[in-house]
Structure formats: structure tokens, C-alpha cells
Design an enzyme around this catalytic site. Structure first.
Site, mmCIF file in Angstrom:
data_model
loop_
_atom_site.group_PDB
_atom_site.id
_atom_site.type_symbol
_atom_site.label_atom_id
_atom_site.label_comp_id
_atom_site.label_asym_id
_atom_site.label_seq_id
_atom_site.Cartn_x
_atom_site.Cartn_y
_atom_site.Cartn_z
ATOM 1 N N ASP A 16 0.841 -1.197 0.000
ATOM 2 C CA ASP A 16 0.000 0.000 0.000
ATOM 3 C C ASP A 16 0.878 1.249 0.000
ATOM 4 O OD1 ASP A 16 -1.904 -1.880 0.255
ATOM 5 O OD2 ASP A 16 -2.705 -1.191 2.185
ATOM 6 N N GLU A 47 3.924 1.616 -1.236
ATOM 7 C CA GLU A 47 4.499 1.865 -2.562
ATOM 8 C C GLU A 47 3.444 2.487 -3.480
ATOM 9 O OE1 GLU A 47 7.837 -1.619 -3.086
ATOM 10 O OE2 GLU A 47 5.763 -2.239 -2.847
ATOM 11 N N ASP A 98 0.805 4.283 -2.538
ATOM 12 C CA ASP A 98 0.581 5.673 -2.113
ATOM 13 C C ASP A 98 1.683 6.581 -2.645
ATOM 14 O OD1 ASP A 98 -1.610 4.822 -0.775
ATOM 15 O OD2 ASP A 98 -0.715 4.910 1.229
ATOM 16 N N SER A 122 -35.373 -4.296 -19.201
ATOM 17 C CA SER A 122 -35.266 -5.136 -18.003
ATOM 18 C C SER A 122 -35.555 -6.576 -18.421
ATOM 19 C CB SER A 122 -36.182 -4.623 -16.903
ATOM 20 O OG SER A 122 -37.483 -4.983 -17.205
ATOM 21 N N LEU A 123 -35.658 -7.473 -17.481
ATOM 22 C CA LEU A 123 -35.854 -8.885 -17.814
ATOM 23 C C LEU A 123 -37.199 -9.363 -17.309
ATOM 24 C CD1 LEU A 123 -32.367 -10.254 -16.707
ATOM 25 C CD2 LEU A 123 -33.146 -9.909 -19.050
ATOM 26 N N GLU A 142 -26.124 -17.141 -15.166
ATOM 27 C CA GLU A 142 -25.268 -16.251 -14.368
ATOM 28 C C GLU A 142 -26.000 -15.854 -13.097
ATOM 29 O OE1 GLU A 142 -23.203 -13.586 -17.902
ATOM 30 O OE2 GLU A 142 -24.926 -12.812 -16.825
ATOM 31 N N LYS A 151 -27.882 -13.413 -10.624
ATOM 32 C CA LYS A 151 -28.617 -12.154 -10.755
ATOM 33 C C LYS A 151 -28.232 -11.314 -9.541
ATOM 34 C CE LYS A 151 -33.248 -10.223 -11.168
ATOM 35 N NZ LYS A 151 -32.794 -8.926 -11.634
ATOM 36 N N ASP A 178 -28.158 -8.402 -6.923
ATOM 37 C CA ASP A 178 -29.144 -7.496 -6.361
ATOM 38 C C ASP A 178 -28.472 -6.153 -6.094
ATOM 39 O OD1 ASP A 178 -31.485 -6.582 -5.398
ATOM 40 O OD2 ASP A 178 -31.403 -7.654 -3.493
ATOM 41 N N ARG A 215 -29.994 3.535 -14.788
ATOM 42 C CA ARG A 215 -31.009 3.036 -15.689
ATOM 43 C C ARG A 215 -32.125 4.048 -15.946
ATOM 44 N NH1 ARG A 215 -33.954 -1.451 -17.212
ATOM 45 N NH2 ARG A 215 -35.994 -0.925 -16.400
ATOM 46 N N GLU A 238 -23.818 -3.893 -12.769
ATOM 47 C CA GLU A 238 -24.516 -3.634 -11.522
ATOM 48 C C GLU A 238 -23.543 -3.068 -10.493
ATOM 49 O OE1 GLU A 238 -27.399 -4.797 -12.470
ATOM 50 O OE2 GLU A 238 -28.622 -4.701 -10.662
ATOM 51 N N TYR A 289 -21.843 -7.355 -17.150
ATOM 52 C CA TYR A 289 -22.341 -8.571 -17.790
ATOM 53 C C TYR A 289 -23.028 -8.338 -19.123
ATOM 54 C CZ TYR A 289 -26.172 -6.518 -15.179
ATOM 55 O OH TYR A 289 -27.061 -5.624 -14.655
ATOM 56 N N LYS A 291 -29.368 -16.642 -20.218
ATOM 57 C CA LYS A 291 -29.246 -15.953 -21.507
ATOM 58 C C LYS A 291 -28.926 -16.956 -22.607
ATOM 59 C CE LYS A 291 -27.389 -11.972 -19.136
ATOM 60 N NZ LYS A 291 -26.237 -11.150 -18.784
ATOM 61 N N LYS A 314 -36.078 -15.872 -10.201
ATOM 62 C CA LYS A 314 -35.889 -15.232 -8.894
ATOM 63 C C LYS A 314 -36.092 -16.194 -7.752
ATOM 64 C CE LYS A 314 -36.513 -10.359 -9.270
ATOM 65 N NZ LYS A 314 -36.944 -9.242 -8.452
ATOM 66 N N CYS A 342 -31.782 6.186 30.015
ATOM 67 C CA CYS A 342 -31.024 4.978 29.677
ATOM 68 C C CYS A 342 -31.504 3.810 30.544
ATOM 69 C CB CYS A 342 -29.539 5.251 29.914
ATOM 70 S SG CYS A 342 -28.529 3.766 29.847
ATOM 71 N N CYS A 369 -28.455 2.978 33.233
ATOM 72 C CA CYS A 369 -28.021 3.853 34.325
ATOM 73 C C CYS A 369 -29.088 4.837 34.758
ATOM 74 C CB CYS A 369 -26.742 4.585 33.934
ATOM 75 S SG CYS A 369 -27.016 5.823 32.653
ATOM 76 N N CYS A 379 -27.444 7.712 25.476
ATOM 77 C CA CYS A 379 -27.329 7.907 26.906
ATOM 78 C C CYS A 379 -26.213 8.938 27.095
ATOM 79 C CB CYS A 379 -26.959 6.576 27.559
ATOM 80 S SG CYS A 379 -26.306 6.765 29.212
ATOM 81 N N CYS A 432 -21.843 5.520 32.127
ATOM 82 C CA CYS A 432 -22.916 4.516 32.100
ATOM 83 C C CYS A 432 -22.317 3.119 32.054
ATOM 84 C CB CYS A 432 -23.800 4.744 30.881
ATOM 85 S SG CYS A 432 -24.943 3.395 30.566
HETATM 86 S S1 IVH Z 1 -28.707 -8.829 -18.339
HETATM 87 C C1 IVH Z 1 -31.381 -6.827 -21.654
HETATM 88 N N1 IVH Z 1 -27.528 -10.071 -16.376
HETATM 89 O O1 IVH Z 1 -31.518 -7.309 -13.417
HETATM 90 C C2 IVH Z 1 -31.102 -7.383 -20.330
HETATM 91 N N2 IVH Z 1 -29.036 -8.313 -15.833
HETATM 92 O O2 IVH Z 1 -34.393 -7.551 -13.805
HETATM 93 C C3 IVH Z 1 -29.814 -6.924 -19.771
HETATM 94 N N3 IVH Z 1 -29.232 -7.863 -13.425
HETATM 95 O O3 IVH Z 1 -31.899 -4.557 -15.566
HETATM 96 C C4 IVH Z 1 -29.643 -7.358 -18.389
HETATM 97 N N4 IVH Z 1 -27.811 -9.394 -12.765
HETATM 98 O O4 IVH Z 1 -30.055 -4.486 -13.724
HETATM 99 C C5 IVH Z 1 -28.403 -9.108 -16.716
HETATM 100 N N5 IVH Z 1 -26.399 -11.259 -14.750
HETATM 101 C C6 IVH Z 1 -27.247 -10.291 -15.085
HETATM 102 C C7 IVH Z 1 -27.878 -9.473 -14.118
HETATM 103 C C8 IVH Z 1 -28.779 -8.493 -14.533
HETATM 104 C C9 IVH Z 1 -28.628 -8.428 -12.374
HETATM 105 C C10 IVH Z 1 -30.224 -6.772 -13.323
HETATM 106 C C11 IVH Z 1 -30.135 -5.715 -14.387
HETATM 107 C C12 IVH Z 1 -31.437 -5.800 -15.127
HETATM 108 C C13 IVH Z 1 -32.338 -6.388 -14.106
HETATM 109 C C14 IVH Z 1 -33.508 -7.087 -14.746
#
Ligand code: IVH
Length: 673
Positions: free
Chosen positions: A37, A39, A41, A86-87, A117, A119, A121, A140, A177, A229, A293, A317, A411, A414, A429, A434
């Protein structure tokens, strides 16, 4: 005369930027640093000096710009070159089979395969790189237009400011993400609670809340990370498969999934889903399911998209792990800094493989917001290592006997008044003496992660505080054998053992003392950073806020906290008492020697699985003492993997990469050799 051509300042600056970005990548993305670290810095400091001398060579993509500049008034809106879809979601395997049937039908018999893959959060983000340079980072938003959060994104060290490539594409939108690791989230919430600020409900909210801050220098202090991704619009690059796409992102030095599951057919998908579920705890981020996918990009056009989501991908999910139970009571915990935290006492219930009987309620505002009453039936949720929380109340099950909760105005330990400071949600407190605060403080001081005083356990600390033998941690060092031996359940032998432990702790490394002092916001990592910058506690106590803030990893909040804490006369006197009783307050010479010439110097170890003879923290400390580093994931740069019982994907990864694997016993033997 030196006939080598002299390097121009521009050459020097460019070379330094390239080297710093490489080491940033090795540290944050690969978890396999090659330099210390210090080096690192030093390189950053030289670059800062050169850039100051040559303002004409400044560049927003310089690593010196990762700390954040002046706060913004508002985010500007930016359109995505290609919308962020979105998916569609599925929740069971039958729905997934319907998806597979649809794909099969639409492709009319053409061969295809899948990639599964995690997902993540987190919070979706789209980065634009023009000729390899990061130009914008956009949330987004509504899918077409989002907030320009570029300044915040630049502070995330694992995100390359320049794509690693000799021939980068002219234009590319890279999608992924932003997340906060569970450990980062837990630490952040702990410090927020200590500072009387409202904690975040979960890592996703913490990541989203951090990304929305207008002041990038505050964002730089948040433990954010990101994984990528997908791509949006691109020019100058094409991909045949999703696997090739992610491999390209990896080659650009972006963080990608450490595991992907290429598979085909429903059998393959089912198998991959089971495997991901089994290994989900090994990822750094919270996973709320899987994304499936189609691998062949050529099929995407044929499969098309609905208004909201593509037909070539779907999410699966997981149901979050929840349980219903009854809230028996709400008790109050008094923290080390006097913060009063309400705690839910629950009818014990099984969630995510553990018995849960308590859940944090954070503060009164949260209890009001969720309208939680004593006697309520509640749904609790536990995700991974996150502290269980009450998600909601089953209002429909109320009998009418449930009691609303009010924070006490004194408290519970005490009896002194509890006060709310301006701008804080927490009650504290006010009594510095205390007993509950004091007990937590002394426990914190004596804990394994701090002064590591053997024999001074929780029960003994309680007794000593209750009997007025300890008024602050320095009193530990004036304990008498007779006092100890006179306590309940203590004899001569145990008294001697405790005094031995106390005596041994006098010669601990200085960082342990710094960590034990209980400076709000300062944990072991920050304490170690401080030790490497200050040779003694006296030197640290003289540092002004600017000096402290100038240290990488010490932000403005921590700097102010250290400064104020060490200026409190009560603390200064306590430190003086510690010193006069022979407690080490200086950086030990062998601390540095051990780091540079240790058995594990220059090596990076990963520890996985359950260890039998030591905790994970102890193993990490052993590595540190021997001059090595630990990392959380296995890469080609990992020197050894120490594998305890039930080691999972890290073991597999180590085998794949031919990384040496040591059992716990072999690790111990190695250190003794
Ligand atoms: S692919 C066209 N891959 O989940 C689709 N999305 O519910 C492109 N997310 O909007 C998204 N992990 O924000 C993809 N391995 C993953 C993901 C992922 C989380 C999120 C992403 C997306 C949302 C859809």
C-alpha cells in the site's frame, strides 16, 4: 553524460497513470496486489506532484481524480444510446421450461445453448467508453434516460477509467450492476449507527443511496463495487456469443462474474440453477436469483424483444428466505458510544438454516414507519450474513392487545437522560460513566480484533464494571490479583491467568491499541493504516484533520472523528495512564520487519471453508504477521489457498488455476518451517 533521452513530464505522467491503473486493477479487481500500500501511495503522490506542476496535462481519467471533486447541484439527464431493457421474471422451474419452449419454437430447430449467471441485487449502470476512455456513467432511469453519475462512478476503484486494450472500440456502452459487499454494508451500518445516523435496510439500498449522493468525495468513502455482464450500443466491436462478450469485458480489466454456467436444455439449466444456489454465499454480492441468456448473439435479432424485455434472456428469482414469528418484546441495547438501539425479541424461528430469536430494529423512526407493536406477528427475513430484520407486520392478525413502542427517555441501564442530537435519528445515553457503555467499551478494548486480552471475557468485564473496579480501559492494567480472585467464580488460578493475559497485551502492536480505543468509525483496517503512517500514538494525537484526510482510506468523517476523539481530555488522560502502566503506544520495530521479511512476504493467500483451530480473523492475522496479504477470491496470482472443511468454489477455482492448496494443518506447519 547520460545519453539516454530524458523522459518528458508528459511521458512520466502517462507512465505513472498506466502503472497506477494496473496496480489498482490488481488490487481491486484481481485481489492480487504486487506492491505494498505504501508503494502505491508513493506512486500516487508522485503523480499528484507532477500534475500540479503541469496543469496543462490534467486529465479527468487520471487516477488522481478518483477521490471526487466539488459537489453537484443536481444530476444531469443523459439518454442511453441503446435503451436499458429489463428482464421478464420466472419464479419456478415450470415457468422456466415455458421460456425454453418458446425459445426452441422461435428458433425453429436451430441449435442454441444457454449461459446461466448470478442475478446481482444491485443498481443497474451503463458506462460509455469512447476510444477506450470512460466518458459517462448513467443509471437506468426509465430505461431511455438516466442520471449522469459519472463523478460517483469514477470513485469505484475496480472500474477502469481506461479500457485495457491496444485497440479499444470507438464507442461502447458497458452494462452491469453497482453493489455493496455484505461486509462493507455491515461495517457502514455499524459506523452509521455509532454516529447516530439512520442505517440502510440492505446492501442494495445502501448502494443505491450512495450512488445518488451529489458529493462524489463522500461516495469515495462508501464501499461500492461493480460487476459487468452486458453491452448496449457499440461500434468497432462485435461478439458471437455471450461468453465471448464477458471474456472481452474481463480482458478490458472489468470485474465480471467469477463463475458462469454454460449449459443446454432444461436438464442443463436445472443442474446449473442448483449449483448456483449451492454456491451463492461465495459471491461478494447479494444474489436474488439467476439470469439465463441464450449464448449465441446471432439469435437475438430473431428472438426479438417485447416493449420491456428481450426474449433471449429471462431471470429466475429466488424467494427471499422469510419466516413468520411473534414479537415478544422490544429491549434496548446501549452501544459503546451510548447509542440506544431497540432490539426485537422474537419467538425463536428457523430462517436460512439458523435459529433467529432477535432482530435489529435500528431506531424509533423505523419502528414507527413499519408500525411495529409488541405482540405483533411479524415476517422476518434473513439474507446471507445480514443481520435478520423485520420486513413487515401481519396487521390482519392483530388481536387489539398489541402495544405501540416508545423509546425510553432515560437509559435503561443507568437511568440518566437519553438525548437526541441535532441531525441524528438515534437517542444516546449522555452519561459517560454509564455501566452499559463502559462494559461495551472495555469488551471492545479487550476483544480479539483489538488488544486480545486472554481471560478477560464478557462475564468478567461485567463483574469488574459492576464492582467499580474499572472506570475506563486503562484500569485493566491496575487490576490486583486479590480483587480478581475475590470475584464470584474466580480463583487464584484464573486470576493469575487473567493477569498474564493483561501483561502480555502490553506489548501488542500499536494498531491493536488504536483499534481498542473505540474511536467512532475506526475499525481494525483503519487502525492498521494509521499505524503505517504514524510511528506513535503521540504522533497520531498531534496530526491535524488535513493530515489525516490526506491518508488514502481515511475520509473526512473518519479524520474528524479521530481528531476530536484524541482531543477529549478524558481520552488523553486515559492514554497517558495506559502509557505510564507500560502499554506499548508505538509502532513496534518488528511490525515493519515482519511485513517486509516475513515468511509470506509478497504472497497473497486466500482462506476458505471452516477452520478448526482458529477463526478466519486469526488466520488472516497470522498471514499479516508473516508479511503476507489475504484476498477474498482466487486468481492466478494467489500464492496459496488455505482450505478448511466444506471449501466450495474457491477450492475448485484453485484447482483449475493450479494454485497450491494447503490444509489447515499444512498451513500451520508451513508457518513453523
Ligand atoms: S442482463 C437486456 N444479467 O436485473 C437485459 N441483468 O431484472 C440486460 N441484473 O436490468 C440485463 N444481474 O439491472 C443481466 N447477470 C445479469 C444481471 C442483470 C442483475 C439486473 C439488471 C437488469 C435487471 C432485470
Amino acid at each position: 553524460m547520460n545519453d539516454l533521452p530524458l523522459e518528458t513530464p508528459e511521458d512520466q505522467i502517462l507512465a505513472l497513470r498506466r502503472d497506477i491503473e494496473r496496480h489498482t486493477y490488481l488490487y481491486y479487481t484481481k485481489a492480487a496486489p504486487e506492491i505494498t500500500d505504501r508503494e502505491f501511495d508513493a506512486m500516487l503522490a508522485s503523480l499528484e506532484v507532477l500534475e500540479k506542476e503541469h496543469p496543462e496535462l490534467s486529465d479527468i481519467n487520471s487516477p488522481t481524480q478518483r477521490v471526487g471533486g466539488a459537489p453537484l447541484d443536481a444530476f444531469s439527464q443523459v439518454s442511453h444510446a441503446q435503451p436499458m431493457l429489463s428482464l421478464a421474471n420466472t419464479y419456478d422451474r415450470d415457468e422456466l421450461a415455458e421460456f425454453d419452449n418458446r425459445v426452441k419454437k422461435l428458433l425453429g430447430g436451430a441449435p442454441y445453448a444457454y449461459v446461466l449467471e448470478p442475478k446481482v441485487d444491485g443498481v443497474a449502470i451503463s458506462l460509455t467508453y469512447e476510444n477506450g476512455k470512460l466518458t459517462t456513467a448513467v443509471t437506468r432511469g426509465d430505461g431511455r434516460t438516466g442520471d449522469d453519475v459519472t463523478a460517483n462512478i469514477r470513485t469505484i476503484r475496480s472500474i477502469p477509467l481506461l479500457l485495457h486494450s491496444d485497440a479499444p472500440p470507438k464507442h461502447i456502452e458497458i452494462r452491469g450492476e453497482v453493489y455493496m459487499s455484505v461486509s462493507g454494508f455491515n461495517t457502514l451500518n455499524e459506523t452509521r449507527e455509532q454516529a447516530g445516523l439512520a442505517p440502510f435496510a440492505n446492501p442494495r439500498n445502501a448502494a443505491a443511496g450512495s450512488l445518488k449522493l451529489l458529493d462524489a468525495s463522500t461516495v469515495a468513502q462508501r464501499p461500492l463495487d461493480a460487476v459487468f455482464y452486458a453491452v448496449g450500443a457499440c461500434e468497432g466491436i462485435t461478439f458471437e456469443t455471450h461468453v465471448a462478450l464477458t471474456e472481452q469485458l474481463h480482458a478490458f480489466h472489468m470485474k465480471t462474474f467469477t463463475r458462469q454456467w454454460p449449459c443446454a436444455g432444461m436438464d442443463g439449466l436445472n443442474h446449473a440453477l442448483d449449483d448456483l444456489l449451492e454456491h451463492q454465499a461465495e459471491f461478494d454480492y447479494q444474489i436474488d436469483g439467476a439470469v439465463i441468456k441464450v449464448n449465441q448473439v446471432a439469435h437475438y435479432a430473431e428472438l426479438g424483444a417485447t416493449a420491456k424485455s428481450p426474449r433471449w434472456a429471462i431471470s429466475y428469482k429466488y424467494e427471499p428466505e422469510q419466516a413468520t414469528t411473534r414479537l415478544k418484546a422490544i429491549t434496548i441495547q446501549v452501544g459503546r458510544t451510548g447509542v440506544l438501539t431497540p432490539v426485537a425479541e422474537l419467538e425463536p424461528v428457523q430462517v436460512a438454516g439458523t435459529t433467529v430469536s432477535r432482530a435489529t430494529l435500528h431506531n424509533e423512526d423505523e419502528i414507527r414507519r413499519k408500525d411495529i407493536r409488541v405482540g405483533d406477528s411479524v415476517i422476518i427475513e434473513k439474507a446471507g450474513e445480514i443481520i435478520p430484520a423485520i420486513v413487515r407486520v401481519l396487521v390482519e392478525q392483530r388481536s387489539g392487545d398489541e402495544q405501540p413502542f416508545h423509546m425510553p427517555n432515560s437509559c435503561p441501564t443507568c437511568g440518566m437522560p437519553a438525548e437526541k442530537r441535532e441531525g441524528e435519528v438515534a437517542y444516546r445515553c449522555v452519561n459517560l460513566q454509564c455501566p452499559a457503555q463502559l462494559k461495551n467499551w472495555v469488551r471492545h478494548f479487550a476483544a480479539r480484533a483489538a488488544m486480545d486480552i486472554e481471560g478477560l471475557g464478557d462475564v468478567l468485564v461485567d463483574q469488574l464494571v459492576d464492582q467499580n473496579c474499572i472506570r475506563d480501559p486503562s484500569d485493566i492494567y491496575s487490576l490486583q490479583q486479590e480483587t480478581l480472585a475475590g470475584l464470584e467464580r474466580m480463583g487464584e488460578k484464573s486470576a493469575i491467568r487473567v493477569l498474564d493475559g493483561v501483561a502480555t497485551s502490553k506489548c501488542r502492536d500499536m494498531w491493536r491499541l488504536i483499534a481498542g480505543l473505540g474511536i467512532p468509525h475506526v475499525g481494525t483496517k483503519a487502525a492498521q493504516t494509521l499505524e503505517s503512517h504514524f510511528a506513535s500514538l503521540a504522533e497520531l494525537a498531534l496530526a491535524d484533520v488535513e493530515t489525516l484526510e490526506g491518508i488514502d482510506e481515511i475520509g473526512p468523517i473518519m479524520a474528524a472523528s479521530i481528531y476530536n476523539f484524541l482531543r477529549d481530555p478524558r481520552i488523553a488522560e486515559m492514554i497517558e495512564r495506559l502509557r505510564s502502566q507500560g502499554v506499548n503506544t508505538e509502532r513496534l520495530p518488528d511490525a515493519v520487519v515482519a511485513k517486509q521479511d516475513g515468511l509470506l512476504s509478497g504472497q497473497t493467500l486466500v482462506i476458505t471453508g471452516t477452520l478448526e483451530t482458529m477463526t478466519r480473523d486469526e488466520a488472516q492475522e497470522l498471514v499479516r504477521q508473516h508479511g503476507g496479504k489475504t484476498a477474498s477470491s482466487v486468481s492466478a496470482k494467489t500464492s496459496f489457498l488455505v482450505a478448511g472443511a466444506k471449501a466450495g468454489s474457491k477450492l475448485a477455482q484453485a484447482e483449475k488455476l493450479n494454485v497450491s492448496i494447503l490444509s489447515e494443518a499444512e498451513f500451520r506447519a508451513h508457518l513453523q518451517s
